[in-house]
Write a protein that holds these residues in place. Structure first.
Motif, PDB file in Angstrom:
ATOM      1  N   GLY A 300       0.805  -1.391   0.074  1.00  0.00           N
ATOM      2  CA  GLY A 300      -0.025   0.012   0.048  1.00  0.00           C
ATOM      3  C   GLY A 300       0.839   1.075  -0.050  1.00  0.00           C
ATOM      4  N   MET A 301       1.924   1.279   0.693  1.00  0.00           N
ATOM      5  CA  MET A 301       2.700   2.559   0.919  1.00  0.00           C
ATOM      6  C   MET A 301       3.495   2.797  -0.312  1.00  0.00           C
ATOM      7  SD  MET A 301       2.282   3.858   3.860  1.00  0.00           S
ATOM      8  CE  MET A 301       3.228   5.264   3.767  1.00  0.00           C
ATOM      9  N   LEU A 302       3.849   1.529  -1.103  1.00  0.00           N
ATOM     10  CA  LEU A 302       4.545   1.679  -2.487  1.00  0.00           C
ATOM     11  C   LEU A 302       3.648   2.288  -3.337  1.00  0.00           C
ATOM     12  CD1 LEU A 302       7.442   1.371  -3.423  1.00  0.00           C
ATOM     13  CD2 LEU A 302       7.065  -1.031  -4.053  1.00  0.00           C
ATOM     14  N   ILE A 303       2.458   1.585  -3.523  1.00  0.00           N
ATOM     15  CA  ILE A 303       1.422   2.227  -4.489  1.00  0.00           C
ATOM     16  C   ILE A 303       1.084   3.610  -4.304  1.00  0.00           C
ATOM     17  CG2 ILE A 303      -0.823   1.619  -5.428  1.00  0.00           C
ATOM     18  CD1 ILE A 303      -0.308  -1.200  -4.804  1.00  0.00           C
ATOM     19  N   LEU A 304       1.216   3.893  -2.860  1.00  0.00           N
ATOM     20  CA  LEU A 304       0.583   5.327  -2.703  1.00  0.00           C
ATOM     21  C   LEU A 304       1.590   6.336  -3.583  1.00  0.00           C
ATOM     22  CD1 LEU A 304      -0.158   5.413   1.172  1.00  0.00           C
ATOM     23  CD2 LEU A 304      -1.532   6.218  -0.924  1.00  0.00           C
ATOM     24  N   VAL A 305       2.854   5.764  -3.668  1.00  0.00           N
ATOM     25  CA  VAL A 305       4.052   6.972  -4.170  1.00  0.00           C
ATOM     26  C   VAL A 305       3.469   7.255  -5.501  1.00  0.00           C
ATOM     27  CG1 VAL A 305       6.345   7.199  -5.078  1.00  0.00           C
ATOM     28  CG2 VAL A 305       5.737   5.838  -2.981  1.00  0.00           C
ATOM     29  N   ALA A 332      -6.446   1.437   1.332  1.00  0.00           N
ATOM     30  CA  ALA A 332      -7.070   0.419   1.911  1.00  0.00           C
ATOM     31  C   ALA A 332      -5.970  -0.733   2.528  1.00  0.00           C
ATOM     32  CB  ALA A 332      -8.137  -0.270   1.037  1.00  0.00           C
ATOM     33  N   ALA A 333      -5.157  -0.866   1.687  1.00  0.00           N
ATOM     34  CA  ALA A 333      -4.044  -1.962   1.938  1.00  0.00           C
ATOM     35  C   ALA A 333      -3.236  -1.709   3.225  1.00  0.00           C
ATOM     36  CB  ALA A 333      -3.129  -2.093   0.572  1.00  0.00           C
ATOM     37  N   VAL A 334      -3.228  -0.256   3.505  1.00  0.00           N
ATOM     38  CA  VAL A 334      -2.426   0.161   4.831  1.00  0.00           C
ATOM     39  C   VAL A 334      -3.115   0.178   5.878  1.00  0.00           C
ATOM     40  CG1 VAL A 334      -1.153   1.868   5.752  1.00  0.00           C
ATOM     41  CG2 VAL A 334      -0.895   1.361   3.215  1.00  0.00           C
ATOM     42  N   PHE A 335      -4.423   0.728   5.798  1.00  0.00           N
ATOM     43  CA  PHE A 335      -5.221   0.885   7.347  1.00  0.00           C
ATOM     44  C   PHE A 335      -5.608  -0.227   8.053  1.00  0.00           C
ATOM     45  CE2 PHE A 335      -8.894   2.079   9.937  1.00  0.00           C
ATOM     46  CZ  PHE A 335      -8.386   3.216  10.290  1.00  0.00           C
ATOM     47  N   ALA A 336      -6.209  -0.977   7.488  1.00  0.00           N
ATOM     48  CA  ALA A 336      -6.563  -2.303   8.222  1.00  0.00           C
ATOM     49  C   ALA A 336      -5.786  -3.185   8.832  1.00  0.00           C
ATOM     50  CB  ALA A 336      -7.676  -3.159   7.277  1.00  0.00           C
TER      51      ALA A 336
END
Length: 429
Positions: A300-305, A332-336
């Motif tokens: 998730g953090m990587l796709i956020l870039v 969504a991949a990061v939060f939960a």
């Protein structure tokens, strides 16, 4: 997955958070219009109307974030989460109604601060309850279901709010569109409080073991091979993620002008993020129970870039919709999984204190994001449009968050590979 498999008390908390979020998100649309409508006058403390408006909009996030650790720790020490949730929702009920009675900037600022206090009471206790009521093997699923309901309310609110304001006045002119919107927000918070009061009970607790120290551990004092505390690291990553997510709103005028679009199209772009969250939160949370938390957080953090950077570079409304949807999927991949991982590390009755680190960080990010966008939008880069700089900043933060999680956070779910961190080990100091 089936929502029927989730504890009914978690579903009740999720529903309460949904209706509360619907009411709160009303104010995303209504409050800026209300402040600049001419109804609010005077009491600017000598500041310009533009500056006081910015302070009012940001006050919620700063007070909400600042109080959450205290509220979370107090709920740990008392072991009574439910009363904090109800008290916070009732505080929001009163504050939302009082908007209909005030007409000065100073008074609106005080009401906005009160709202921040109400949410600060509610959020850590609610997340702690979800953490404690969920099975260890299904914690990610529970967090995903909870946040799915929250995002449904958050997504519907702005859409409905615009129609409520535009369709006023009501009852022969006795209720303005603004007043009707505030009444909806009031009833939403009250309904949430009633739902928790009737359907949720505190779980049975063992002997109190929550300390009075609410300081946030920054350095890791347990693992010899790590520098930073894992929960603190997840909090920083959540802060960076929230800043990137919140960059869009204050740039609406610039984006509409550059992309040649209407405010309606901007609303669709904003909603694309919410749609991705609603569709993916629950399944990703459930998958993290089976495949591990850390891989999803890293992905998730990587796709956020690229998803964040693209919002400053796209040249069409369709491109912005895609970028926002991908950013929502990344969030969504990061939060939960992040909330579930922090919950795995919480010991005994420390859930409120531990999880408030993440909720505080996210709330602070939503306050810093708009301010950052306003400050950075005037700085020109050699590429992109006039508003690209804030999104470059957000992309850099997302990459830094990825690096921190990769190097400082260990897996807590046994997936048959490396030995997972023992739940509670990071908080054992």
């Amino acid at each position: 997955m089936s929502y029927l498999d989730v504890d009914r008390r978690i579903l009740a908390l999720a529903f309460a958070r949904m209706v509360d979020s619907l009411g709160n998100s009303f104010l995303i649309v209504v409050l800026p219009l209300y402040i600049t409508s001419g109804v609010v006058t005077g009491g600017t403390f000598g500041l310009s109307a533009t500056l006081i408006t910015g302070l009012i909009l940001s006050a919620f996030g700063f007070f909400n974030s600042g109080i959450q650790p205290f509220a979370g720790n107090l709920s740990d020490r008392t072991g009574r989460r439910r009363i904090f949730v109800i008290a916070g929702l009732l505080t929001l009920t009163v504050a939302n109604f009082v908007y209909t009675l005030v007409d000065s900037y100073g008074a609106v600022l005080l009401v906005r601060i009160t709202q921040g206090v109400g949410v600060a009471l509610t959020v850590p206790a609610t997340i702690a309850l979800v953490n404690e009521l969920s099975r260890e093997s299904a914690r990610g699923e529970a967090m995903g279901v909870f946040n799915t309901f929250r995002m449904i309310g958050f997504g519907l609110g702005p859409v409905v709010a615009g129609g409520v304001v535009a369709s006023g006045p009501y009852l022969g002119g006795t209720i303005t569109g603004f007043e009707a919107a505030f009444y909806v927000a009031t009833l939403s918070a009250l309904l949430g409080a009633l739902c928790v009061y009737l359907l949720v009970e505190d779980p049975e607790q063992e002997e109190a073991d929550a300390g009075e120290d609410i300081s946030i551990a920054v350095l890791d004092r347990v693992r010899d091979d790590k520098l930073l505390d894992p929960v603190f690291t997840l909090g920083v990553a959540s802060l960076f993620m929230a800043i990137g997510i919140a960059l869009l709103e204050p740039l609406e005028h610039h984006i509409n002008t550059t992309l040649g679009q209407t405010a309606t199209m901007f609303g669709i772009e904003f909603s694309a993020f919410v749609l991705a969250q609603v569709l993916l939160q629950a399944p990703i949370g459930s998958w993290s129970d089976e495949y591990g938390r850390k891989p999803f957080i890293l992905a998730g953090m990587l796709i956020l870039v690229p998803a964040t950077l693209a919002q400053g570079l796209v040249t069409t409304p369709a491109g912005m919709i895609v970028a926002r949807f991908v950013q929502g999927a990344a969030g969504a991949a990061v939060f939960a999984p992040a909330m579930a991982l922090a919950g795995d590390l919480a010991t005994g009755r420390s859930s409120g204190t531990t999880l408030s680190v993440l909720t505080m960080a996210f709330g602070l990010g939503t306050a810093i994001g708009p301010l950052s966008a306003g400050l950075l939008a005037g700085i020109t880069l050699p590429f992109g449009t006039a508003y690209a700089t804030p999104f470059v900043f957000g992309a850099v933060l997302a990459f830094l968050g990825f690096c921190l999680v990769y190097s400082q956070v260990d897996e807590t779910v046994d997936t048959g590979g490396a030995e997972p961190v023992e739940p509670g080990a990071a908080a054992a100091d």
